[in-house]
Scaffold this motif. Structure first.
Motif, PDB file in Angstrom:
ATOM      1  N   ALA A  27       6.315   9.982  18.514  1.00 15.75           N
ATOM      2  CA  ALA A  27       5.811  11.198  19.172  1.00 15.75           C
ATOM      3  C   ALA A  27       4.561  11.742  18.494  1.00 15.75           C
ATOM      4  N   ALA A  28       4.127  11.133  17.403  1.00 17.94           N
ATOM      5  CA  ALA A  28       3.031  11.693  16.608  1.00 17.94           C
ATOM      6  C   ALA A  28       1.730  11.787  17.406  1.00 17.94           C
ATOM      7  N   GLU A  29       1.362  10.732  18.105  1.00 17.92           N
ATOM      8  CA  GLU A  29       0.103  10.757  18.851  1.00 17.92           C
ATOM      9  C   GLU A  29       0.155  11.771  19.983  1.00 17.92           C
ATOM     10  N   TRP A  30       1.305  11.850  20.662  1.00 17.78           N
ATOM     11  CA  TRP A  30       1.437  12.833  21.739  1.00 17.78           C
ATOM     12  C   TRP A  30       1.251  14.249  21.210  1.00 17.78           C
ATOM     13  N   MET A  31       1.854  14.533  20.065  1.00 13.14           N
ATOM     14  CA  MET A  31       1.719  15.869  19.490  1.00 13.14           C
ATOM     15  C   MET A  31       0.268  16.168  19.114  1.00 13.14           C
ATOM     16  N   ALA A  32      -0.401  15.176  18.519  1.00 15.43           N
ATOM     17  CA  ALA A  32      -1.774  15.391  18.043  1.00 15.43           C
ATOM     18  C   ALA A  32      -2.767  15.534  19.184  1.00 15.43           C
ATOM     19  N   THR A  33      -2.582  14.748  20.234  1.00 15.50           N
ATOM     20  CA  THR A  33      -3.602  14.705  21.294  1.00 15.50           C
ATOM     21  C   THR A  33      -3.248  15.504  22.536  1.00 15.50           C
ATOM     22  N   ASP A  34      -1.990  15.898  22.665  1.00 14.83           N
ATOM     23  CA  ASP A  34      -1.553  16.592  23.876  1.00 14.83           C
ATOM     24  C   ASP A  34      -0.926  17.953  23.553  1.00 14.83           C
ATOM     25  N   TRP A  35       0.136  17.936  22.742  1.00 13.43           N
ATOM     26  CA  TRP A  35       0.881  19.159  22.510  1.00 13.43           C
ATOM     27  C   TRP A  35       0.080  20.226  21.752  1.00 13.43           C
ATOM     28  N   PHE A  36      -0.526  19.863  20.634  1.00 11.28           N
ATOM     29  CA  PHE A  36      -1.288  20.855  19.875  1.00 11.28           C
ATOM     30  C   PHE A  36      -2.473  21.412  20.662  1.00 11.28           C
ATOM     31  N   PRO A  37      -3.236  20.589  21.387  1.00 12.02           N
ATOM     32  CA  PRO A  37      -4.293  21.185  22.223  1.00 12.02           C
ATOM     33  C   PRO A  37      -3.755  22.180  23.236  1.00 12.02           C
ATOM     34  N   ARG A  38      -2.590  21.896  23.813  1.00 14.85           N
ATOM     35  CA  ARG A  38      -2.034  22.826  24.795  1.00 14.85           C
ATOM     36  C   ARG A  38      -1.549  24.118  24.126  1.00 14.85           C
ATOM     37  N   MET A  39      -1.017  24.027  22.908  1.00 18.96           N
ATOM     38  CA  MET A  39      -0.624  25.238  22.194  1.00 18.96           C
ATOM     39  C   MET A  39      -1.845  26.086  21.865  1.00 18.96           C
ATOM     40  N   LYS A  40      -2.912  25.414  21.470  1.00 18.95           N
ATOM     41  CA  LYS A  40      -4.133  26.159  21.177  1.00 18.95           C
ATOM     42  C   LYS A  40      -4.668  26.833  22.433  1.00 18.95           C
ATOM     43  N   MET A  67      -4.054  12.174  12.770  1.00 11.66           N
ATOM     44  CA  MET A  67      -4.689  11.917  14.057  1.00 11.66           C
ATOM     45  C   MET A  67      -5.473  13.117  14.581  1.00 11.66           C
ATOM     46  N   MET A  68      -5.589  14.170  13.790  1.00 15.12           N
ATOM     47  CA  MET A  68      -6.205  15.391  14.295  1.00 15.12           C
ATOM     48  C   MET A  68      -6.860  16.163  13.156  1.00 15.12           C
ATOM     49  N   ASP A  69      -7.616  17.174  13.523  1.00 17.92           N
ATOM     50  CA  ASP A  69      -8.221  18.085  12.560  1.00 17.92           C
ATOM     51  C   ASP A  69      -7.279  19.275  12.404  1.00 17.92           C
ATOM     52  N   ALA A  70      -6.435  19.225  11.360  1.00 22.20           N
ATOM     53  CA  ALA A  70      -5.416  20.258  11.188  1.00 22.20           C
ATOM     54  C   ALA A  70      -6.034  21.645  11.031  1.00 22.20           C
ATOM     55  N   GLY A  71      -7.173  21.705  10.347  1.00 24.50           N
ATOM     56  CA  GLY A  71      -7.814  22.993  10.130  1.00 24.50           C
ATOM     57  C   GLY A  71      -8.240  23.657  11.414  1.00 24.50           C
ATOM     58  N   LYS A  72      -8.666  22.866  12.378  1.00 19.56           N
ATOM     59  CA  LYS A  72      -9.123  23.411  13.653  1.00 19.56           C
ATOM     60  C   LYS A  72      -7.986  24.102  14.399  1.00 19.56           C
ATOM     61  N   TYR A  73      -6.764  23.645  14.181  1.00 17.55           N
ATOM     62  CA  TYR A  73      -5.609  24.223  14.857  1.00 17.55           C
ATOM     63  C   TYR A  73      -4.881  25.249  13.987  1.00 17.55           C
ATOM     64  N   GLY A  74      -5.417  25.511  12.805  1.00 21.35           N
ATOM     65  CA  GLY A  74      -4.794  26.489  11.923  1.00 21.35           C
ATOM     66  C   GLY A  74      -3.470  26.029  11.359  1.00 21.35           C
ATOM     67  N   ILE A  75      -3.328  24.706  11.126  1.00 21.02           N
ATOM     68  CA  ILE A  75      -2.064  24.154  10.644  1.00 21.02           C
ATOM     69  C   ILE A  75      -2.044  24.110   9.118  1.00 21.02           C
ATOM     70  N   LYS A  76      -0.946  24.577   8.531  1.00 19.50           N
ATOM     71  CA  LYS A  76      -0.756  24.480   7.089  1.00 19.50           C
ATOM     72  C   LYS A  76       0.674  24.053   6.808  1.00 19.50           C
TER      73      LYS A  76
END
Length: 228
Positions: A27-40, A67-76
Motif C-alpha cells: 500500500a506504500a505507493e498508493w499512500m504516497a501518490t494518492d492518499w496523501f495528496p487527497r488529504m492535503k 516515494m514522496m516529499d514528506a516535508g511538503k505534506y507536513g509529515i513528521k
C-alpha cells in the motif's frame, strides 16, 4: 475521513500506528501518490505519524516516505504518541498559495529522481509545487485543486499516458485554459504534433532547461495564454 477533514476545516492529523503489526508495503505507493495528496487537498497541513513497535510495519512506513516529499505534506515521524501530540499542538497553520501569491504548479512525472529535481527548481523560481507519479492521480488532483500550471511527462505508467491526460484535462471546463506543458524525451516532430493536438501548449525536451521553464512562468505571470 477526507470529507470530515474538509467539512470541519481540520488541519492536523495524528496517525497512531502503535498497534499496527506486520508488513503493508503493497500500500506504500498508493499512500504516497494518492492518499496523501487527497488529504492535503482536503486541508491537512500537519501529519504526526507514530511508528509501530513492529519493525516490518516501520519498514512499510519508511517505504511510503521514500516515494514522496514528506516535508511538503507536513509529515513528521515519532516513536512516542505524547510527543506527536505535543508537536501537533505547537504546529502553526501554514499560509495558503493564495495568501503567498505563488503560482500553484502540478508536476506529473514517474521518474522520482527527476521529479524531485524539477520540483526543487520550481520552488527556487517561487512556485508552490505538487508532484504526482501517474496521470490518473494528476488528473484527480487537478480537478480538485485547479492548479495554475501543469507540467506533464508524455510517457507515464498505468492506463493513461500524457497525451490522454491532456485530452482529459481539456474536457474539464474548469481546466480548459490551464497552461499545460509537456516535459519529455519524446520530442520528435510527430510526438510534438500529437501533443499539441491533445492540448499541450509547449513541449520541452528532457533534461528540461531552466530558461525554458523560466520563460513559461514569465508568460504565465503576465496572463498571456500559451499558443503552440
Amino acid at each position: 475521513m477526507l470529507k470530515f477533514l474538509s467539512e470541519k476545516k481540520l488541519r492536523k492529523v495524528l496517525n497512531d500506528n502503535t498497534n499496527v503489526l506486520g508488513i503493508w508495503r503493497s500500500a506504500a505507493e498508493w499512500m504516497a501518490t494518492d492518499w496523501f495528496p487527497r488529504m492535503k487537498d482536503a486541508g491537512m497541513e500537519s501529519f504526526a505519524w507514530v511508528y509501530s513497535s513492529s519493525r516490518l510495519s516501520q519498514i512499510s512506513t519508511d517505504d511510503t516516505l521514500t516515494m514522496m516529499d514528506a516535508g511538503k505534506y507536513g509529515i513528521k515521524l515519532f516513536y512516542d504518541k505524547a510527543e506527536a501530540q505535543a508537536w501537533l499542538d505547537s504546529a502553526a497553520p501554514s499560509a495558503t498559495p493564495a495568501e503567498t501569491g505563488k503560482p500553484r504548479v502540478l508536476v506529473i512525472e514517474d521518474n522520482r529522481d527527476f521529479s524531485i529535481l524539477f520540483s526543487d527548481m520550481l520552488k527556487i523560481m517561487g512556485c508552490e509545487t505538487e508532484v504526482t507519479y501517474t496521470a490518473e492521480s494528476g488528473l484527480n488532483y487537478a480537478k480538485s485543486a485547479k492548479p495554475d500550471m501543469i507540467f506533464c511527462d508524455l510517457s507515464l505508467p498505468g492506463n493513461m499516458d500524457g497525451f490522454a491526460f491532456a485530452e482529459a484535462v481539456r474536457s474539464v471546463p474548469e481546466l480548459q485554459y490551464v497552461p499545460l506543458i509537456a516535459v519529455s524525451g519524446r520530442t520528435a516532430p510527430e510526438d510534438q504534433e500529437r501533443a499539441f493536438a491533445a492540448g499541450f501548449h509547449r513541449v520541452f525536451p528532457k533534461p528540461v532547461k531552466f530558461g525554458h521553464v523560466s520563460k513559461a512562468l514569465e508568460e504565465f505571470s503576465q496572463g498571456r495564454f500559451f499558443q503552440p
